[in-house]
Design an enzyme around this catalytic site. Structure first.
Site, short mmCIF file in Angstrom:
data_model
loop_
_atom_site.label_atom_id
_atom_site.label_comp_id
_atom_site.label_asym_id
_atom_site.label_seq_id
_atom_site.Cartn_x
_atom_site.Cartn_y
_atom_site.Cartn_z
N ASP A 116 0.81 -1.19 0.17
CA ASP A 116 0.15 -0.09 -0.22
C ASP A 116 1.05 1.01 0.09
O ASP A 116 1.63 1.27 0.38
CB ASP A 116 -0.64 -0.03 1.40
CG ASP A 116 -1.74 0.79 1.33
OD1 ASP A 116 -2.84 0.42 1.79
OD2 ASP A 116 -2.05 2.54 1.09
N ILE A 117 0.78 2.72 -1.14
CA ILE A 117 1.27 3.35 -0.80
C ILE A 117 1.22 4.43 0.14
O ILE A 117 1.87 5.07 0.60
CB ILE A 117 0.95 4.72 -2.07
CG1 ILE A 117 2.21 4.77 -3.19
CG2 ILE A 117 0.15 5.30 -2.31
CD1 ILE A 117 3.38 4.26 -3.45
N GLU A 142 -12.22 3.72 -1.87
CA GLU A 142 -11.60 4.74 -2.49
C GLU A 142 -10.98 3.92 -3.70
O GLU A 142 -12.32 4.32 -5.19
CB GLU A 142 -10.37 4.24 -1.94
CG GLU A 142 -9.42 5.79 -2.18
CD GLU A 142 -8.48 5.91 -1.43
OE1 GLU A 142 -7.27 5.50 -2.10
OE2 GLU A 142 -8.61 5.84 0.36
N HIS A 168 -9.77 -5.62 -2.54
CA HIS A 168 -9.01 -5.54 -2.18
C HIS A 168 -8.93 -5.82 -0.43
O HIS A 168 -9.75 -5.23 0.40
CB HIS A 168 -7.70 -4.35 -2.17
CG HIS A 168 -8.09 -2.88 -1.71
ND1 HIS A 168 -9.02 -2.57 -2.80
CD2 HIS A 168 -8.19 -2.06 -1.01
CE1 HIS A 168 -9.59 -1.20 -2.05
NE2 HIS A 168 -8.85 -1.33 -1.10
N HIS A 212 -6.79 -6.23 2.98
CA HIS A 212 -5.52 -4.83 3.25
C HIS A 212 -4.79 -5.92 4.19
O HIS A 212 -5.90 -6.27 5.49
CB HIS A 212 -5.67 -3.61 4.26
CG HIS A 212 -6.30 -2.35 3.72
ND1 HIS A 212 -5.68 -1.17 2.89
CD2 HIS A 212 -7.18 -2.19 3.02
CE1 HIS A 212 -6.41 -0.01 2.77
NE2 HIS A 212 -7.47 -0.82 2.66
P1 AMP Z 1 -9.52 1.59 0.76
O1 AMP Z 1 -10.03 1.63 -1.11
O2 AMP Z 1 -10.55 2.62 1.48
O3 AMP Z 1 -9.45 0.19 0.83
O4 AMP Z 1 -8.49 2.22 0.67
C1 AMP Z 1 -8.08 2.02 -1.38
C2 AMP Z 1 -5.98 1.54 -0.48
O5 AMP Z 1 -5.48 1.61 -1.72
C3 AMP Z 1 -5.47 2.51 -0.11
O6 AMP Z 1 -4.66 2.00 1.20
C4 AMP Z 1 -4.35 3.44 -0.47
O7 AMP Z 1 -3.43 4.03 -0.46
C5 AMP Z 1 -4.19 2.11 -1.90
N1 AMP Z 1 -3.77 3.38 -2.77
C6 AMP Z 1 -3.87 3.99 -3.37
N2 AMP Z 1 -3.33 3.82 -5.16
C7 AMP Z 1 -2.99 2.80 -4.71
C8 AMP Z 1 -0.97 2.57 -5.51
N3 AMP Z 1 -0.76 3.90 -6.33
N4 AMP Z 1 -0.05 1.73 -5.36
C9 AMP Z 1 -0.46 1.50 -4.04
N5 AMP Z 1 -1.57 1.55 -3.02
C10 AMP Z 1 -2.66 2.51 -3.39
#
Ligand code: AMP
Length: 129
Positions: A29-30, A88, A93, A95
């Protein structure tokens, strides 16, 4: 249109890859809550995790389990927590977050890592896979 995570799987957007098999992909995760925070995704585009078929979901969890074990070896912690939010990015996905305490999950600002540090984190996890 392809999701952000499909573009990552296809290499159109860079990531710090941890592992993949035919069906699933894991990358850092970024915006990590802690060192080792990893996302596990299906290669098949599906938005909502619980829209996945039972057996596909079970295989994804088994894949995540192996990654979690490697994370825990690389970054010793009481437990690797799992969370599913998904509001988001519309691509299912999971975590995987190394947890020192529940507070790790709730911190707004996680750890700040530069590119080299992200690479080192991914390499440390891969060592145990
Ligand atoms: P959520 O949909 O709320 O689970 O959040 C999406 C997750 O994806 C967040 O923790 C972001 O930090 C992560 N994220 C978004 N874009 C990227 C990326 N390009 N590379 C890695 N992680 C990402």
């Amino acid at each position: 249109m392809a999701t952000l995570f499909t573009k990552i799987i296809n290499g159109e957007i860079p990531c710090y890859k941890v592992a993949e098999n035919e069906e699933f992909f894991a990358f850092l995760d970024i915006n990590p809550k802690a060192k080792g925070h990893t996302l596990v995704i299906p290669k098949r585009e599906v938005d909502y995790l619980f829209d996945m078929e039972d057996d596909e979901l079970a295989r994804m969890m088994a894949f995540a389990k192996k990654i979690a074990a490697a994370i825990r070896k690389a970054f010793p912690c009481p437990k690797v927590g799992i969370a599913v939010l998904g509001l988001e990015v519309p691509h299912a996905h999971i975590h995987l977050i190394p947890l020192e305490s529940e507070a790790t999950f709730y911190v707004k600002e996680g750890v700040q890592l530069n590119g080299k540090e992200f690479e080192e984190v991914a390499a440390a996890i891969k060592k145990y896979l």
